[in-house]
Write a protein that holds these residues in place. Structure first.
Motif, short mmCIF file in Angstrom:
data_model
loop_
_atom_site.label_atom_id
_atom_site.label_comp_id
_atom_site.label_asym_id
_atom_site.label_seq_id
_atom_site.Cartn_x
_atom_site.Cartn_y
_atom_site.Cartn_z
N PRO A 1 0.85 -1.03 -0.14
CA PRO A 1 -0.09 -0.08 0.07
C PRO A 1 0.84 1.19 -0.06
O PRO A 1 0.45 2.02 0.50
N PHE A 2 1.82 1.28 -0.73
CA PHE A 2 2.87 2.37 -0.93
C PHE A 2 3.07 2.82 -2.19
O PHE A 2 3.54 2.10 -3.07
N THR A 3 3.05 3.92 -2.81
CA THR A 3 3.02 4.68 -3.80
C THR A 3 4.31 5.56 -4.03
O THR A 3 3.73 6.54 -3.16
N TYR A 4 5.06 5.70 -4.95
CA TYR A 4 5.85 6.80 -5.20
C TYR A 4 5.21 7.89 -6.00
O TYR A 4 4.66 7.49 -7.05
N CYS A 5 5.47 9.03 -5.63
CA CYS A 5 5.00 10.16 -6.35
C CYS A 5 5.91 11.41 -6.57
O CYS A 5 6.79 11.74 -5.90
N VAL A 6 5.78 12.02 -7.70
CA VAL A 6 6.60 12.98 -8.09
C VAL A 6 5.88 14.28 -7.81
O VAL A 6 4.65 14.33 -7.76
N PRO A 7 6.55 15.29 -6.91
CA PRO A 7 5.86 16.39 -6.48
C PRO A 7 5.29 17.39 -7.50
O PRO A 7 5.68 17.49 -8.53
N GLY A 8 4.14 18.01 -6.85
CA GLY A 8 3.64 19.09 -7.94
C GLY A 8 4.31 19.92 -8.37
O GLY A 8 4.11 20.56 -9.43
N THR A 9 5.59 20.35 -7.66
CA THR A 9 6.27 21.69 -8.12
C THR A 9 7.07 21.26 -9.38
O THR A 9 7.14 21.99 -10.26
N ASP A 10 7.33 19.84 -9.46
CA ASP A 10 7.97 19.25 -10.68
C ASP A 10 7.09 19.15 -11.72
O ASP A 10 7.56 19.63 -12.98
N VAL A 11 5.81 19.01 -11.42
CA VAL A 11 4.68 18.83 -12.68
C VAL A 11 4.55 20.29 -13.06
O VAL A 11 4.59 20.51 -14.31
N ALA A 12 4.47 21.22 -12.17
CA ALA A 12 4.37 22.61 -12.73
C ALA A 12 5.42 23.06 -13.39
O ALA A 12 5.28 24.05 -14.45
N GLU A 13 6.57 22.77 -13.36
CA GLU A 13 7.91 23.15 -13.82
C GLU A 13 7.69 22.74 -15.28
O GLU A 13 7.88 23.59 -16.29
N VAL A 14 7.47 21.26 -15.49
CA VAL A 14 7.46 20.75 -16.83
C VAL A 14 6.31 21.36 -17.56
O VAL A 14 6.34 21.53 -18.55
N VAL A 15 4.93 21.65 -17.09
CA VAL A 15 4.15 22.05 -17.56
C VAL A 15 4.35 23.70 -18.27
O VAL A 15 4.19 23.83 -19.28
N GLY A 16 4.94 24.46 -17.30
CA GLY A 16 5.69 25.63 -17.60
C GLY A 16 6.49 25.90 -19.11
O GLY A 16 6.30 26.58 -19.89
N VAL A 17 7.35 24.80 -18.95
CA VAL A 17 8.15 24.64 -19.98
C VAL A 17 7.40 24.14 -21.44
O VAL A 17 7.61 24.98 -22.32
N ALA A 18 6.49 23.37 -21.28
CA ALA A 18 5.44 22.94 -22.37
C ALA A 18 4.82 24.27 -22.88
O ALA A 18 4.61 24.52 -24.21
N ARG A 19 4.26 24.86 -21.78
CA ARG A 19 3.48 26.22 -22.23
C ARG A 19 4.28 27.15 -23.18
O ARG A 19 4.01 28.02 -24.06
N ARG A 20 5.83 27.31 -23.04
CA ARG A 20 6.56 28.02 -23.59
C ARG A 20 7.01 27.77 -24.93
O ARG A 20 7.40 28.28 -25.78
N ARG A 21 6.58 26.33 -25.42
CA ARG A 21 6.83 25.81 -26.54
C ARG A 21 6.20 25.84 -27.62
O ARG A 21 4.76 25.16 -27.45
N PRO A 22 5.94 26.48 -28.86
CA PRO A 22 5.06 26.69 -29.84
C PRO A 22 4.45 25.32 -30.11
O PRO A 22 3.21 25.23 -30.50
N GLU A 23 5.48 24.15 -30.43
CA GLU A 23 4.88 22.74 -30.69
C GLU A 23 3.97 22.43 -29.83
O GLU A 23 3.32 21.29 -30.16
#
Length: 192
Positions: free
Chosen positions: A153-175
């Motif tokens: 009953p244990f699961t590893y998770c990436v923090p939301g701050t890392d997710v927000a960083e990746v989404v921010g990079v994606a938003r800046r890319r025209p493609e």
């Protein structure tokens, strides 16, 4: 009373390139996160935390996803479940320990193949605080000395701050932008 299959074009995909974030790091430097942009408008948005890190141990969280992938959704030729499976638990630990540079957290939520990428969110407000990326399996010895792995009953998770960083990079890319002429999801459903 019936279902329809709707095809949505993938406009682009992206995986964040490795980057150095300092020397006081433990575990993987780059989160295992990719972005898929679909050619459809009108999807609801979710808020992803940009500053709530590290999470306090004991924080109540939940996840919505498809553990076991299609196996849980289809029995034989019939669809048995369409909606994601909801689970809740708490933040059990910050990994490797509580520090601003910690690389993730453990939630006491059981996960199986198919769960990866599921959002982890607070139970008291609609805020994504992480992404589920791996379940912890435990080896047990069965008949004739064979070893098998069982889920814990244990699961590893990436923090939301890392997710927000990746989404921010994606938003800046025209493609990674949704095409201007993309139909809405409602239009795609109506066409089918």
């Amino acid at each position: 009373g019936h279902m329809t299959r709707v095809s949505i074009e993938v406009a682009s995909t992206m995986v964040l390139a490795p980057e150095e974030r300092g020397t006081d790091l433990y575990g993987s430097i780059v989160p295992d996160i990719g972005i898929v942009t679909i050619a459809a408008k009108g999807l609801p948005r979710v808020e992803v935390t940009e500053d709530l890190w590290p999470l306090p141990e004991g924080t109540h969280v939940a996840t919505a996803g498809f553990p076991m992938g299609e196996d849980m959704m289809v029995a034989g030729e019939h669809m048995t479940q369409m909606a994601p499976t909801l689970q809740d638990g708490i933040v059990s630990a910050i990994i490797p320990y509580r520090t601003e540079t910690a690389r993730g957290f453990v939630a006491n939520i059981t996960s199986y193949g198919g769960s990866s990428g599921s959002p982890v969110f607070l139970t008291d407000r609609p805020l994504v605080v992480g992404l589920l990326y791996a379940g912890l399996d435990y080896p047990i010895t069965v008949a004739d000395g064979m070893v098998t792995m069982i889920p814990t009953p244990f699961t590893y998770c990436v923090p939301g701050t890392d997710v927000a960083e990746v989404v921010g990079v994606a938003r800046r890319r025209p493609e990674c932008r949704i095409p201007r002429d993309a139909p809405t999801v409602a239009q795609l459903i109506e066409q089918n």
